[in-house]
Scaffold this active site. Sequence first.
Site, PDB file in Angstrom:
ATOM      1  N   GLU A   1      15.819 -11.067 -69.869  1.00  0.00           N
ATOM      2  CA  GLU A   1      14.147 -11.489 -69.710  1.00  0.00           C
ATOM      3  C   GLU A   1      13.686 -11.452 -71.038  1.00  0.00           C
ATOM      4  O   GLU A   1      13.994 -10.612 -71.936  1.00  0.00           O
ATOM      5  CB  GLU A   1      13.607 -10.236 -68.680  1.00  0.00           C
ATOM      6  CG  GLU A   1      14.155 -10.044 -67.532  1.00  0.00           C
ATOM      7  CD  GLU A   1      13.439  -9.104 -66.642  1.00  0.00           C
ATOM      8  OE1 GLU A   1      12.610  -8.408 -66.914  1.00  0.00           O
ATOM      9  OE2 GLU A   1      13.908  -8.929 -65.309  1.00  0.00           O
TER      10      GLU A   1
ATOM     11  N   HIS B   1       8.979 -10.673 -63.466  1.00  0.00           N
ATOM     12  CA  HIS B   1       9.109  -8.918 -63.197  1.00  0.00           C
ATOM     13  C   HIS B   1       7.971  -8.364 -62.931  1.00  0.00           C
ATOM     14  O   HIS B   1       7.645  -7.374 -63.546  1.00  0.00           O
ATOM     15  CB  HIS B   1       9.790  -8.367 -64.468  1.00  0.00           C
ATOM     16  CG  HIS B   1      10.716  -7.382 -64.030  1.00  0.00           C
ATOM     17  ND1 HIS B   1      11.884  -6.704 -64.818  1.00  0.00           N
ATOM     18  CD2 HIS B   1      10.311  -6.304 -63.079  1.00  0.00           C
ATOM     19  CE1 HIS B   1      12.226  -5.671 -64.219  1.00  0.00           C
ATOM     20  NE2 HIS B   1      11.114  -5.243 -63.319  1.00  0.00           N
TER      21      HIS B   1
END
Length: 399
Positions: A258, A281
Amino acid sequence: MKVLLLENIHPVAVEVLEARGFEVELRAGSLSEEELLEALPGVQLLGIRSNTHITRAVLDGAPDLLAIGCFCIGTNQVDLVSAADRGIAVFNAPFSNTRSVVELVIGEIIALARRLTEKTHKMHDGVWDKSANGSHEVRGRTLGIVGYGNIGTQLSNLAEALGLRVIFFDTADRLAHGNAQRMRTLDELLAKADVVSLHVDGRPGNAGFFGEEQFAKMKPRSIFINAARGMVVDNESLRDHILSGHIAGAALDVFPVEPKAQGDEFQSVLRGLPNVILTPHVGGSTQEAQEEIGYFVAGKLAGFSLEGRTELSVNLPAVLAPAHVAGHRIGFLHINVPGVLAGVNGVLADAGANVTGQYLSTRAEQGYVVTDTLDPLPADALAKLTESEHTIWLRTWDA
Ligand SMILES: NC(=O)c1ccc[n+]([C@@H]2O[C@H](COP(=O)([O-])OP(=O)(O)OC[C@H]3O[C@@H](n4cnc5c(N)ncnc54)[C@H](O)[C@@H]3O)[C@@H](O)[C@H]2O)c1
């Protein structure tokens, strides 16, 4: 006692701590190691989120620190072992955002079943494409939940309220909620589910556990959701199954890699695919979850410093002592070697203490005993315990 709260922690934490008599200082951002070393002397409780790193050096320079509250889920930003070695308790909020994740997943199940992403994209491009093709109700469909813990069980309850049939698979024994049915194997679940939603934890054995073999076993035109951990899914295989049409839609909130900072490019093989919802997220990121986290962690910090409670501490032995409403309490954190408890009880017996309750637990190399007595323990008895070679700390509280 002084509390320092960093990184814009929700104001409810201030309310909870001030109501229990703490002096609270607030700072908007995170602090560097140097800044922490300057700020921490005189501070008993520290509240952080994920951007403040508590290293061994910071702990060495924080002589008054009793506990750290991570007002978030993760605790990787804290050197937990060094904190435990110094008897500093660390707390987090492991399930304050459960409901937020569940609501996102419910929304995604409906959005994917109705192919809303395609429809809204077309509308923004000025295309009016009114058709029922590929759009379904979720009522009567089968949701397969993999990982039936805090989030999985709550999803189970809300999904049933929507009329979905719920089946689940968990490696541990879990109580089935409502009418949900346990599947004996993951394969059994994959063969029956119209929607597969992953809610497993991040134990190392789960890395890559959902890949080509599992996607191939899912029903044709089924839906896949991962809001658990990025590393559990092989996204290349997922891409192949979406492109072949075998998987009708997917929603991903977590990714193996990420972006580190706001605005960094998000790279993924799943970009640009039809009927795929990608979110950064944010499953647990809601105002309500932030408030719940503020309330929860502030309560844990207060319970530890005012009553010696360590339940849900992520690094010290967890002792769930009852609320301390009467008498005297002694908290004794020590190195876990045989005979320490007998020594404590020997001191209590010699002092003629009337023990009204005793609670204990061990974790790794430490043991923690909380003893409630009717009268305060005499100073010489307390000194014996404080001076023992196994003592990490001894604290007393009067109700
Ligand atoms: N997307 C987000 O923002 C967000 C927010 C909160 C939590 N999460 C993640 O969601 C996941 C679930 O959280 P939770 O609080 O429900 O965790 P939990 O620990 O309460 O539940 C996890 C469950 O998964 C089961 N499990 C583990 N490995 C399994 C496997 N291979 N097969 C089947 N079952 C397995 C466990 O026995 C347990 O019941 C975690 O990975 C957590 O990090 C994501």
